[in-house]
Write a protein that holds these residues in place. Structure first.
Motif, PDB file in Angstrom:
ATOM      1  N   GLN A  87     -11.884 -11.836  11.953  1.00  0.00           N
ATOM      2  CA  GLN A  87     -12.821 -10.897  11.346  1.00  0.00           C
ATOM      3  C   GLN A  87     -12.431 -10.708   9.875  1.00  0.00           C
ATOM      4  N   PHE A  88     -12.876 -11.632   9.039  1.00  0.00           N
ATOM      5  CA  PHE A  88     -12.444 -11.648   7.650  1.00  0.00           C
ATOM      6  C   PHE A  88     -12.836 -10.373   6.905  1.00  0.00           C
TER       7      PHE A  88
ATOM      8  N   ILE B 265       0.843  -1.204   0.000  1.00  0.00           N
ATOM      9  CA  ILE B 265       0.000   0.000   0.000  1.00  0.00           C
ATOM     10  C   ILE B 265       0.873   1.248   0.000  1.00  0.00           C
ATOM     11  N   ASP B 266       1.936   1.246   0.790  1.00  0.00           N
ATOM     12  CA  ASP B 266       2.844   2.393   0.828  1.00  0.00           C
ATOM     13  C   ASP B 266       3.534   2.591  -0.517  1.00  0.00           C
ATOM     14  N   ALA B 267       3.996   1.501  -1.136  1.00  0.00           N
ATOM     15  CA  ALA B 267       4.652   1.599  -2.439  1.00  0.00           C
ATOM     16  C   ALA B 267       3.700   2.144  -3.496  1.00  0.00           C
ATOM     17  N   LEU B 268       2.443   1.719  -3.449  1.00  0.00           N
ATOM     18  CA  LEU B 268       1.460   2.218  -4.408  1.00  0.00           C
ATOM     19  C   LEU B 268       1.202   3.711  -4.207  1.00  0.00           C
ATOM     20  N   LYS B 269       1.170   4.143  -2.962  1.00  0.00           N
ATOM     21  CA  LYS B 269       1.008   5.574  -2.700  1.00  0.00           C
ATOM     22  C   LYS B 269       2.181   6.364  -3.269  1.00  0.00           C
TER      23      LYS B 269
ATOM     24  N   SER C  87     -10.587  -9.864  -3.037  1.00  0.00           N
ATOM     25  CA  SER C  87      -9.517  -9.228  -3.818  1.00  0.00           C
ATOM     26  C   SER C  87      -9.978  -8.820  -5.218  1.00  0.00           C
ATOM     27  N   GLY C  88     -11.271  -8.561  -5.359  1.00  0.00           N
ATOM     28  CA  GLY C  88     -11.800  -8.098  -6.635  1.00  0.00           C
ATOM     29  C   GLY C  88     -12.009  -9.190  -7.663  1.00  0.00           C
ATOM     30  N   THR C  89     -11.767 -10.456  -7.295  1.00  0.00           N
ATOM     31  CA  THR C  89     -11.847 -11.526  -8.292  1.00  0.00           C
ATOM     32  C   THR C  89     -13.265 -11.717  -8.816  1.00  0.00           C
ATOM     33  N   SER C  90     -14.283 -11.528  -7.979  1.00  0.00           N
ATOM     34  CA  SER C  90     -15.657 -11.726  -8.451  1.00  0.00           C
ATOM     35  C   SER C  90     -16.063 -10.656  -9.456  1.00  0.00           C
TER      36      SER C  90
ATOM     37  N   ARG D   2     -11.205  -5.534   3.998  1.00  0.00           N
ATOM     38  CA  ARG D   2     -11.424  -4.097   3.756  1.00  0.00           C
ATOM     39  C   ARG D   2     -10.142  -3.288   3.939  1.00  0.00           C
ATOM     40  N   LYS D   3      -9.302  -3.692   4.903  1.00  0.00           N
ATOM     41  CA  LYS D   3      -8.093  -2.932   5.206  1.00  0.00           C
ATOM     42  C   LYS D   3      -6.896  -3.339   4.350  1.00  0.00           C
TER      43      LYS D   3
END
Length: 264
Positions: free
Chosen positions: A81-82, A37-41, A147-150, A87-88
């Motif tokens: 807590q899946f 996440i940090d690298a993407l930012k 992970s967005g697969t659906s 979400r995070k």
């Protein structure tokens, strides 16, 4: 930038992010999630980065979630807590890749399963080694897709094939992935990264602003009807038409020379 679970390089307008937990098949733990996440930012706000290549160290791309750190939680009365975890972590990563207005290329060098498959699907292009293998994986441990697969997988390979991959936990090799449209190109193992970097460098010389607007158009069109998509295209074209790169493109065309795009 120095990370413990990633390798990060930047050269010729291309940022290369390598998931670097090869002993765990580059499976995600909390540290690697936070670092990605940090690298993407960083690539989002770095104007020098005009294309991103994403790959995995060692023999695999990404095996999804590392279950080892979660085993203790399975023994607790509260359990895991899946929803909160997804979400995070993966929701943030996939959303970032889809919304950063720069081209992302996944160089899939080996297994891409679960969240690793979602990571590859989130990228704009997928280049694969002949050793690449793809699996939904969730049904194998009685979980639902994440992970967005659906959302992404049916749009890449079609509803029926995506459902089959999800229900049967089918392993898809590189050749079949190419046949069904899951990947754009397949290369020999030793050619994958050189060809990926070559491709990324070409995209880094392209009009980055225009590529970003194209990503916006494709993202939005997934959920619009035709009339709304046409109107959104018109709005984006107005933005593109006032860019410096568009003026350079027109000037280069008139002067019969190659354009020199600056990504602005």
């Amino acid at each position: 930038m120095t990370y413990s679970s990633l390798l990060f390089e930047k050269s010729d307008g291309v940022a290369t992010i390598t998931l670097n937990r090869p002993d765990k098949s580059n499976a995600f733990d909390d540290a690697m999630v936070a670092e990605l996440i940090d690298a993407l930012k960083n690539v989002e706000r770095d104007a020098e980065v005009r294309a991103v290549a994403l790959t995995g160290a060692g023999k695999n791309f990404c095996a999804g979630q590392d279950l080892s750190p979660l085993m203790a939680a399975y023994q607790s009365t509260a359990g895991i807590q899946f929803g909160e975890h997804v979400r995070k972590s993966y929701n943030v990563i996939v959303s970032k890749i889809r919304n950063i207005e720069k081209p992302f290329i996944a160089a899939v060098n080996g297994a891409a399963a679960g969240a690793g498959l979602g990571l590859a699907c989130a990228c704009d292009l997928r280049l694969a080694s002949e050793n690449a293998k793809f699996r939904m994986a969730f049904i194998g441990i009685a979980l639902a897709p994440d992970s967005g697969t659906s959302f992404l997988l049916p749009r890449l390979i079609g509803w029926g094939r995506a459902v089959e991959m999800a229900f049967t936990n089918e392993l898809v090799d590189a050749d079949k992935a190419m046949q069904i449209g899951l990947v754009n190109r397949v290369f020999k193992a030793d050619e994958l990264m050189p060809r990926t970097i070559e491709y990324a460098k070409q995209l880094a010389l392209a009009p980055t602003r225009s590529i970003g607007l194209t990503k916006r158009a494709f993202n939005r069109a997934l959920t619009l009807d035709l009339e709304a998509a046409l109107e959104y295209e018109a709005m984006l074209q107005d933005i593109a038409g006032h860019s410096q790169d568009h003026l350079e493109g027109v000037k280069a065309f008139a002067e019969r020379r190659a354009p020199m795009f600056k990504g602005k």
